[in-house]
Design a protein around this motif. Sequence first.
Motif, PDB file in Angstrom:
ATOM      1  N   THR A 302      17.742 -47.845 -79.672  1.00  0.00           N
ATOM      2  CA  THR A 302      19.053 -48.510 -79.354  1.00  0.00           C
ATOM      3  C   THR A 302      19.208 -48.489 -77.925  1.00  0.00           C
ATOM      4  O   THR A 302      20.198 -48.736 -77.426  1.00  0.00           O
ATOM      5  CB  THR A 302      20.275 -47.967 -79.960  1.00  0.00           C
ATOM      6  OG1 THR A 302      20.306 -46.552 -79.963  1.00  0.00           O
ATOM      7  CG2 THR A 302      20.375 -48.169 -81.778  1.00  0.00           C
ATOM      8  N   ASP A 303      17.909 -48.540 -77.265  1.00  0.00           N
ATOM      9  CA  ASP A 303      18.093 -48.649 -75.885  1.00  0.00           C
ATOM     10  C   ASP A 303      18.005 -49.937 -75.152  1.00  0.00           C
ATOM     11  O   ASP A 303      18.162 -50.735 -75.837  1.00  0.00           O
ATOM     12  CB  ASP A 303      17.231 -47.491 -75.236  1.00  0.00           C
ATOM     13  CG  ASP A 303      15.790 -47.489 -75.296  1.00  0.00           C
ATOM     14  OD1 ASP A 303      15.564 -48.911 -75.473  1.00  0.00           O
ATOM     15  OD2 ASP A 303      15.241 -46.853 -75.603  1.00  0.00           O
ATOM     16  N   ILE A 304      17.836 -49.733 -73.801  1.00  0.00           N
ATOM     17  CA  ILE A 304      17.773 -51.265 -72.884  1.00  0.00           C
ATOM     18  C   ILE A 304      16.491 -51.903 -73.078  1.00  0.00           C
ATOM     19  O   ILE A 304      16.320 -52.943 -72.673  1.00  0.00           O
ATOM     20  CB  ILE A 304      18.167 -50.997 -71.496  1.00  0.00           C
ATOM     21  CG1 ILE A 304      17.585 -49.990 -71.052  1.00  0.00           C
ATOM     22  CG2 ILE A 304      19.701 -50.778 -71.392  1.00  0.00           C
ATOM     23  CD1 ILE A 304      16.232 -50.473 -70.048  1.00  0.00           C
ATOM     24  N   SER A 305      15.496 -51.265 -73.607  1.00  0.00           N
ATOM     25  CA  SER A 305      14.308 -52.110 -74.006  1.00  0.00           C
ATOM     26  C   SER A 305      14.273 -52.833 -75.001  1.00  0.00           C
ATOM     27  O   SER A 305      14.938 -52.503 -75.849  1.00  0.00           O
ATOM     28  CB  SER A 305      13.046 -50.879 -73.917  1.00  0.00           C
ATOM     29  OG  SER A 305      13.137 -50.170 -75.015  1.00  0.00           O
ATOM     30  N   ALA A 306      13.512 -53.769 -75.026  1.00  0.00           N
ATOM     31  CA  ALA A 306      13.566 -54.800 -75.843  1.00  0.00           C
ATOM     32  C   ALA A 306      12.746 -54.224 -77.085  1.00  0.00           C
ATOM     33  O   ALA A 306      13.353 -54.432 -78.402  1.00  0.00           O
ATOM     34  CB  ALA A 306      12.662 -56.165 -75.538  1.00  0.00           C
ATOM     35  N   LEU A 307      11.936 -53.687 -77.066  1.00  0.00           N
ATOM     36  CA  LEU A 307      11.125 -52.893 -78.183  1.00  0.00           C
ATOM     37  C   LEU A 307      12.231 -51.950 -79.118  1.00  0.00           C
ATOM     38  O   LEU A 307      12.211 -52.171 -80.419  1.00  0.00           O
ATOM     39  CB  LEU A 307       9.887 -52.246 -77.865  1.00  0.00           C
ATOM     40  CG  LEU A 307       9.072 -51.581 -79.205  1.00  0.00           C
ATOM     41  CD1 LEU A 307       8.971 -52.651 -80.046  1.00  0.00           C
ATOM     42  CD2 LEU A 307       7.785 -50.901 -78.696  1.00  0.00           C
ATOM     43  N   ASN A 308      13.030 -51.367 -78.330  1.00  0.00           N
ATOM     44  CA  ASN A 308      13.977 -50.497 -78.956  1.00  0.00           C
ATOM     45  C   ASN A 308      15.390 -50.979 -78.931  1.00  0.00           C
ATOM     46  O   ASN A 308      16.544 -50.361 -78.747  1.00  0.00           O
ATOM     47  CB  ASN A 308      13.959 -49.290 -78.133  1.00  0.00           C
ATOM     48  CG  ASN A 308      12.732 -48.184 -78.272  1.00  0.00           C
ATOM     49  OD1 ASN A 308      12.161 -48.244 -79.341  1.00  0.00           O
ATOM     50  ND2 ASN A 308      12.280 -47.659 -77.353  1.00  0.00           N
TER      51      ASN A 308
END
Length: 399
Positions: A302-308
């Motif tokens: 649920t972070d700021i990376s697309a994959l997450n």
Amino acid sequence: MVSRISRFHGSLVGAVVGDCIGAVFEEAWLPGINIDRVLRQVEKIEADNVSSNSQVISESQNEDRQPRKIYKFTDDTAMARSVAASLIEENGLNVKDMARRFSEEYFKEPWRGYGGNICLNFQALKESNYLDPFGPASRQFGGHGSYGNGGAMRIAPAALFAFRKQMDLQKLRELVEPITKLTHTHPHAVQGAMLESLAVNLALKTDCLDPDQFIDYLCDKMKIVEDMVEEERRVARADNTDSPDAKRAKEEIDDDKDEETDNDKDEMRNQLSYSEKLEKIRTYIKQELQPDTKEIIEVLGTDISALNSVPAAVYAFLRATKEIKGIQDRNPFEKTIIYAISLGGDTDTIATMAGAIAGAYYGIEEVPKSWQEACEGVADALQYATRLYDLPIEHQAMQ
Ligand code: F2R
Ligand code: MG
Ligand code: MG
Ligand code: MG
């Protein structure tokens, strides 16, 4: 059956309300938020709206009334508006025009909560007078490019455009990839924008949602997309070694990047790919007892990376078709947004991406009026959606 125009409106408005309401929680970066807390926030929006409407009726008698609180949109919506405006005005993709719109929008309102590095990109684009629209982004992070979710968070208007133009997977990729690469060239960012656009596109044309079939379709397409992006990287690396000058330059860059590249590879090895995360979602959706928030955060991210973050948005949409304790009396669109925010982390962005998918399936009628009135940018989103819907159709069979 939900009409197509209602779905166009629902998707862009769904994205805006997800962003505005999700933004209330974004700055806290909480690892999961109690669903009752999110519900209380939503109830506050609804209550404010009811009291403000009754105040409007008695306006002449009560001049001291408090103005209703308007929930501001963030960078997610600011950038989506530029994507929509550019595609509409140009009736197609003009990367210089879109780059200019991103950058001008940023310099007009830099306080919208943009990502840490994307701002440098806007500066470089402006200084070069947009002559090399992909250059600044491709040079970020030692040439790896940003893996942030800033490409995926703004892509819904492109999915609507692709639907209108009846694009197949290849055409969709030719549209989504350059829009993303204006700011995000890392493969994870490009693949994430593809997954979000495929999900919105599929939601628009699905009449009776079967979560398993929805995942099947996304998984099949994402496996193709992942292979395409990898193949393209291999070809680009091979092309780079053609001339002696290019060879020398590449050796110098490679020396600089050796350590970083190894780190990058390690990181990629430790992460599930998009199609692997979709398989996890399939398993979750099929099981009787849904996993708790902690597991979703650990496995999907649920972070700021697309994959997450993009997989979490897809999961929130599908999870809302199931029972969710505490919000069972809410309609599935509302459940999608409330549940997406409850996952914590990058709440505005996960809710905007989930809202775009849910709105594309359930239509504008399911987006509460009180939410629409409380969120900044809804009227513009409705107009952009109408204009995208009114674009001339082109005939390229969707596969
Ligand atoms: N940034 C935020 N919220 C923070 C609150 C801002 C606050 N109001 C303030 O003003 O301080 N939200 C927005 O950012 C996310 C989208 O970010 P985007 O557009 O992808 O940005 P960027 O800068 O490209 O990437 C974000 C960060 O990720 C790390 N990163 C990316 N690629 C990397 C790489 N290849 N190697 C190492 N790190 C990488 C960097 O830390 C970037 O700064 C959305 O949540 C949107 O709402
Ligand atoms: Mg934001
Ligand atoms: Mg961004
Ligand atoms: Mg965000």
